[in-house]
Design a protein around this motif. Structure first.
Motif, PDB file in Angstrom:
ATOM      1  N   PHE A   1       0.840  -1.163  -0.084  1.00 29.29           N
ATOM      2  CA  PHE A   1       0.074   0.035   0.050  1.00 29.29           C
ATOM      3  C   PHE A   1       0.828   1.196  -0.034  1.00 29.29           C
ATOM      4  CE2 PHE A   1      -3.672  -2.549   0.519  1.00 29.29           C
ATOM      5  CZ  PHE A   1      -4.911  -1.610  -0.047  1.00 29.29           C
ATOM      6  N   PRO A   2       1.994   1.231   0.725  1.00 26.61           N
ATOM      7  CA  PRO A   2       2.521   2.650   0.672  1.00 26.61           C
ATOM      8  C   PRO A   2       3.384   2.865  -0.815  1.00 26.61           C
ATOM      9  CG  PRO A   2       3.313   1.565   2.695  1.00 26.61           C
ATOM     10  CD  PRO A   2       2.543   0.404   1.807  1.00 26.61           C
ATOM     11  N   TYR A   3       3.473   1.880  -1.527  1.00 26.85           N
ATOM     12  CA  TYR A   3       4.102   2.092  -2.849  1.00 26.85           C
ATOM     13  C   TYR A   3       2.887   2.684  -3.695  1.00 26.85           C
ATOM     14  CZ  TYR A   3       5.801   0.824  -7.381  1.00 26.85           C
ATOM     15  OH  TYR A   3       6.436   0.911  -8.816  1.00 26.85           O
ATOM     16  N   LEU A   4       1.766   2.302  -3.574  1.00 26.23           N
ATOM     17  CA  LEU A   4       0.510   2.267  -4.498  1.00 26.23           C
ATOM     18  C   LEU A   4       0.179   3.683  -4.007  1.00 26.23           C
ATOM     19  CD1 LEU A   4      -1.675  -1.023  -4.349  1.00 26.23           C
ATOM     20  CD2 LEU A   4      -0.136   0.088  -6.170  1.00 26.23           C
ATOM     21  N   MET A   5       0.037   4.010  -2.781  1.00 21.37           N
ATOM     22  CA  MET A   5      -0.413   5.552  -2.388  1.00 21.37           C
ATOM     23  C   MET A   5       0.416   6.626  -3.009  1.00 21.37           C
ATOM     24  SD  MET A   5      -1.428   4.333   1.348  1.00 21.37           S
ATOM     25  CE  MET A   5      -1.527   6.099   1.989  1.00 21.37           C
ATOM     26  N   GLN A   6       1.619   6.105  -3.277  1.00 20.86           N
ATOM     27  CA  GLN A   6       2.871   7.154  -3.672  1.00 20.86           C
ATOM     28  C   GLN A   6       2.643   7.221  -5.251  1.00 20.86           C
ATOM     29  OE1 GLN A   6       6.904   6.529  -2.512  1.00 20.86           O
ATOM     30  NE2 GLN A   6       7.500   8.501  -2.935  1.00 20.86           N
ATOM     31  N   LEU A   7       2.409   6.156  -5.853  1.00 23.58           N
ATOM     32  CA  LEU A   7       2.271   5.994  -7.352  1.00 23.58           C
ATOM     33  C   LEU A   7       0.922   6.391  -7.713  1.00 23.58           C
ATOM     34  CD1 LEU A   7       3.718   4.864  -9.908  1.00 23.58           C
ATOM     35  CD2 LEU A   7       2.450   2.838  -9.732  1.00 23.58           C
ATOM     36  N   LEU A   8      -0.125   6.276  -7.222  1.00 26.23           N
ATOM     37  CA  LEU A   8      -1.386   6.456  -7.582  1.00 26.23           C
ATOM     38  C   LEU A   8      -2.294   7.269  -6.618  1.00 26.23           C
ATOM     39  CD1 LEU A   8      -2.150   2.806  -9.311  1.00 26.23           C
ATOM     40  CD2 LEU A   8      -1.669   5.089 -10.342  1.00 26.23           C
ATOM     41  N   PRO A   9      -1.815   8.684  -6.208  1.00 27.06           N
ATOM     42  CA  PRO A   9      -2.609   9.180  -5.357  1.00 27.06           C
ATOM     43  C   PRO A   9      -3.944   9.506  -5.482  1.00 27.06           C
ATOM     44  CG  PRO A   9      -0.778  10.478  -6.122  1.00 27.06           C
ATOM     45  CD  PRO A   9      -0.673   9.307  -6.752  1.00 27.06           C
ATOM     46  N   GLN A  10      -3.962   9.709  -6.900  1.00 30.56           N
ATOM     47  CA  GLN A  10      -5.629  10.146  -7.391  1.00 30.56           C
ATOM     48  C   GLN A  10      -6.300   9.159  -7.291  1.00 30.56           C
ATOM     49  OE1 GLN A  10      -2.818   9.466  -9.400  1.00 30.56           O
ATOM     50  NE2 GLN A  10      -3.704   7.729 -10.448  1.00 30.56           N
TER      51      GLN A  10
ATOM     52  N   PRO B 216       1.478  10.518 -20.319  1.00 22.50           N
ATOM     53  CA  PRO B 216       0.556  10.049 -19.040  1.00 22.50           C
ATOM     54  C   PRO B 216      -0.874  10.736 -18.817  1.00 22.50           C
ATOM     55  CG  PRO B 216       2.700  11.069 -18.586  1.00 22.50           C
ATOM     56  CD  PRO B 216       2.477  11.287 -19.913  1.00 22.50           C
ATOM     57  N   LEU B 217      -1.709  10.026 -18.181  1.00 22.01           N
ATOM     58  CA  LEU B 217      -2.958  10.816 -17.867  1.00 22.01           C
ATOM     59  C   LEU B 217      -2.819  11.893 -16.578  1.00 22.01           C
ATOM     60  CD1 LEU B 217      -5.099   7.526 -17.661  1.00 22.01           C
ATOM     61  CD2 LEU B 217      -5.121   9.406 -19.567  1.00 22.01           C
ATOM     62  N   HIS B 218      -1.773  11.658 -16.030  1.00 20.05           N
ATOM     63  CA  HIS B 218      -1.528  12.774 -14.890  1.00 20.05           C
ATOM     64  C   HIS B 218       0.087  12.837 -14.698  1.00 20.05           C
ATOM     65  CE1 HIS B 218      -1.480   8.941 -12.656  1.00 20.05           C
ATOM     66  NE2 HIS B 218      -2.408   8.481 -13.172  1.00 20.05           N
ATOM     67  N   ALA B 219       0.561  13.585 -13.721  1.00 25.29           N
ATOM     68  CA  ALA B 219       1.820  13.535 -13.322  1.00 25.29           C
ATOM     69  C   ALA B 219       2.271  12.350 -12.713  1.00 25.29           C
ATOM     70  CB  ALA B 219       2.226  14.549 -12.423  1.00 25.29           C
ATOM     71  N   LEU B 220       3.206  11.569 -13.148  1.00 23.01           N
ATOM     72  CA  LEU B 220       3.603  10.287 -12.747  1.00 23.01           C
ATOM     73  C   LEU B 220       4.754  10.355 -11.777  1.00 23.01           C
ATOM     74  CD1 LEU B 220       3.218   7.419 -13.302  1.00 23.01           C
ATOM     75  CD2 LEU B 220       4.924   7.259 -14.900  1.00 23.01           C
ATOM     76  N   PRO B 221       4.429  10.230 -10.194  1.00 20.61           N
ATOM     77  CA  PRO B 221       5.488  10.314  -9.346  1.00 20.61           C
ATOM     78  C   PRO B 221       6.297   9.153  -9.409  1.00 20.61           C
ATOM     79  CG  PRO B 221       3.156   9.887  -8.488  1.00 20.61           C
ATOM     80  CD  PRO B 221       3.113  10.164  -9.859  1.00 20.61           C
ATOM     81  N   MET B 222       7.356   9.235  -9.012  1.00 21.78           N
ATOM     82  CA  MET B 222       8.463   8.012  -8.644  1.00 21.78           C
ATOM     83  C   MET B 222       8.434   7.501  -7.255  1.00 21.78           C
ATOM     84  SD  MET B 222      10.219   5.821  -9.985  1.00 21.78           S
ATOM     85  CE  MET B 222      10.639   6.179 -11.704  1.00 21.78           C
ATOM     86  N   PRO B 223       7.686   6.306  -6.951  1.00 26.87           N
ATOM     87  CA  PRO B 223       7.959   5.854  -5.765  1.00 26.87           C
ATOM     88  C   PRO B 223       9.436   5.684  -5.134  1.00 26.87           C
ATOM     89  CG  PRO B 223       6.298   4.689  -6.876  1.00 26.87           C
ATOM     90  CD  PRO B 223       7.057   5.560  -7.710  1.00 26.87           C
ATOM     91  N   ASP B 224       9.478   6.038  -3.847  1.00 26.68           N
ATOM     92  CA  ASP B 224      11.157   5.910  -3.547  1.00 26.68           C
ATOM     93  C   ASP B 224      11.430   4.493  -3.248  1.00 26.68           C
ATOM     94  OD1 ASP B 224      10.280   4.983  -0.766  1.00 26.68           O
ATOM     95  OD2 ASP B 224       9.494   7.063  -0.172  1.00 26.68           O
ATOM     96  N   ALA B 225      12.692   4.075  -2.888  1.00 27.78           N
ATOM     97  CA  ALA B 225      13.399   3.006  -2.741  1.00 27.78           C
ATOM     98  C   ALA B 225      12.777   2.171  -1.806  1.00 27.78           C
ATOM     99  CB  ALA B 225      15.001   2.955  -2.857  1.00 27.78           C
ATOM    100  N   PHE B 226      12.616   2.866  -0.641  1.00 29.63           N
ATOM    101  CA  PHE B 226      11.996   2.037   0.428  1.00 29.63           C
ATOM    102  C   PHE B 226      10.574   1.544   0.271  1.00 29.63           C
ATOM    103  CE2 PHE B 226       9.894   1.652   4.547  1.00 29.63           C
ATOM    104  CZ  PHE B 226      10.641   0.707   5.197  1.00 29.63           C
ATOM    105  N   ASN B 227       9.919   2.281  -0.470  1.00 30.13           N
ATOM    106  CA  ASN B 227       8.325   1.842  -0.761  1.00 30.13           C
ATOM    107  C   ASN B 227       8.509   0.550  -1.770  1.00 30.13           C
ATOM    108  OD1 ASN B 227       7.114   3.257   1.116  1.00 30.13           O
ATOM    109  ND2 ASN B 227       6.533   4.965  -0.270  1.00 30.13           N
ATOM    110  N   GLY B 228       9.344   0.736  -2.775  1.00 35.91           N
ATOM    111  CA  GLY B 228       9.742  -0.078  -3.699  1.00 35.91           C
ATOM    112  C   GLY B 228      10.168  -1.533  -3.193  1.00 35.91           C
ATOM    113  N   LEU B 229      11.081  -1.449  -1.948  1.00 37.26           N
ATOM    114  CA  LEU B 229      11.464  -2.445  -1.677  1.00 37.26           C
ATOM    115  C   LEU B 229       9.926  -3.390  -0.829  1.00 37.26           C
ATOM    116  CD1 LEU B 229      13.403  -4.536  -0.110  1.00 37.26           C
ATOM    117  CD2 LEU B 229      13.798  -2.875   1.670  1.00 37.26           C
ATOM    118  N   LEU B 230       9.418  -2.498  -0.219  1.00 36.92           N
ATOM    119  CA  LEU B 230       8.155  -3.165   0.388  1.00 36.92           C
ATOM    120  C   LEU B 230       7.241  -3.977  -0.683  1.00 36.92           C
ATOM    121  CD1 LEU B 230       7.178  -0.383   3.049  1.00 36.92           C
ATOM    122  CD2 LEU B 230       8.490  -2.468   3.411  1.00 36.92           C
ATOM    123  N   ALA B 231       6.996  -3.027  -1.719  1.00 36.16           N
ATOM    124  CA  ALA B 231       6.430  -3.634  -2.833  1.00 36.16           C
ATOM    125  C   ALA B 231       6.675  -4.855  -3.295  1.00 36.16           C
ATOM    126  CB  ALA B 231       6.186  -2.651  -3.990  1.00 36.16           C
TER     127      ALA B 231
END
Length: 259
Positions: free
Chosen positions: A32-41, A128-143
């Motif tokens: 979830f932390p990864y998804l929340m950072q990647l797809l806040p909308q 892209p349909l919206h600005a595309l944030p890049m999740p940080d490495a720690f959230n990437g590790l969790l994902a």
């Protein structure tokens, strides 16, 4: 060499499936932390509190992964596809030697191959349909735990095993290499297609986006499927985790260092 197949009782398979289902539930929570950072909308549209949504999603995923894992394990005697290390652990037997290092290296190579091909394909993507944030490495590790556990249970332990089992049952013969490779390919394509909803949240889902999404994910899935066949689901899971580390941890770190 094929993974060692041990015919076990329903009770033993239930225990192993329960372990995998619990691991899947935890992995969904870590995603979830990864998804929340990647797809806040997308999360902005959720009306229920996340304190309710996240546990419900974990329970749901854990239950369905338990069912799929149990089904895949029960098909093991006919297919030769199994979880040899985990099964030995559940049974209290010495664990077999596993190609842990080879699995890590193959996973990292698959991740690097995806990054290289994406660099060639991505300039041709639609805006892209919206600005595309890049999740940080720690959230990437969790994902990374989600892909290596949940997706491997679904795509390899269940779907790939089901295809091999169905062909073996219909033909009344042990699975041939052609049968297994067909199952590897079909499960890999399905695995790639399963990533289309996420892609649709980022880009308009045109033909090129569909092609890119399926091809990039299928490349790695072929490696994971081969490892599952030859060494067991644990090797596929470790390779998948290693590939995701390359994609979601090392790549963001490298990008931040170059910025």
């Amino acid at each position: 060499m094929h993974a060692t197949v041990v015919v076990t009782s329903v009770r033993e398979d239930l225990k192993l499936a329960a372990v995998l289902g619990l691991a899947a539930a935890v992995a969904v929570g870590l995603l979830f932390p990864y998804l929340m950072q990647l797809l806040p909308q997308a999360f902005a549209k959720i009306s229920l509190p996340l304190a309710i949504v996240i546990p419900l999603q974990c329970l749901q995923a854990g239950f369905f992964c338990f069912l799929m894992a149990f089904a895949g394990l029960r098909m093991s005697p006919r297919t030769g596809l199994d979880a040899p290390w985990l099964r030995a652990w559940i049974q209290g037997r010495p664990r077999p030697a596993m190609p842990w290092l080879n699995s890590i290296l193959l996973g990292l190579l698959a991740g690097v191959a995806i990054l290289a091909l994406a660099a060639l394909l991505d300039p041709h993507l639609p805006p892209p349909l919206h600005a595309l944030p890049m999740p940080d490495a720690f959230n990437g590790l969790l994902a990374s735990f989600y892909g290596s556990i949940v997706e491997e249970i679904m795509a390899r332990l269940f779907l790939m095993t089901l295809i091999v089992w169905a062909v073996a049952r219909l033909t009344r013969r042990p699975p041939s290499s052609t049968t297994v490779w067909t199952a590897i390919a079909l499960a890999a394509i399905a695995f790639g297609a399963a990533h289309l909803p996420t892609a649709a949240d980022v880009w308009p889902l045109d033909t090129f986006v569909v092609f890119r999404t399926i091809v990039l994910n299928t490349i790695a899935a072929l490696v994971f499927g081969w490892l599952y066949w030859r060494r067991g689901i644990e090797a596929a899971m470790l390779a998948h985790f290693s590939a995701d580390i390359a994609l979601h941890v090392l790549a963001p770190l490298a990008g931040a260092a170059m910025a």
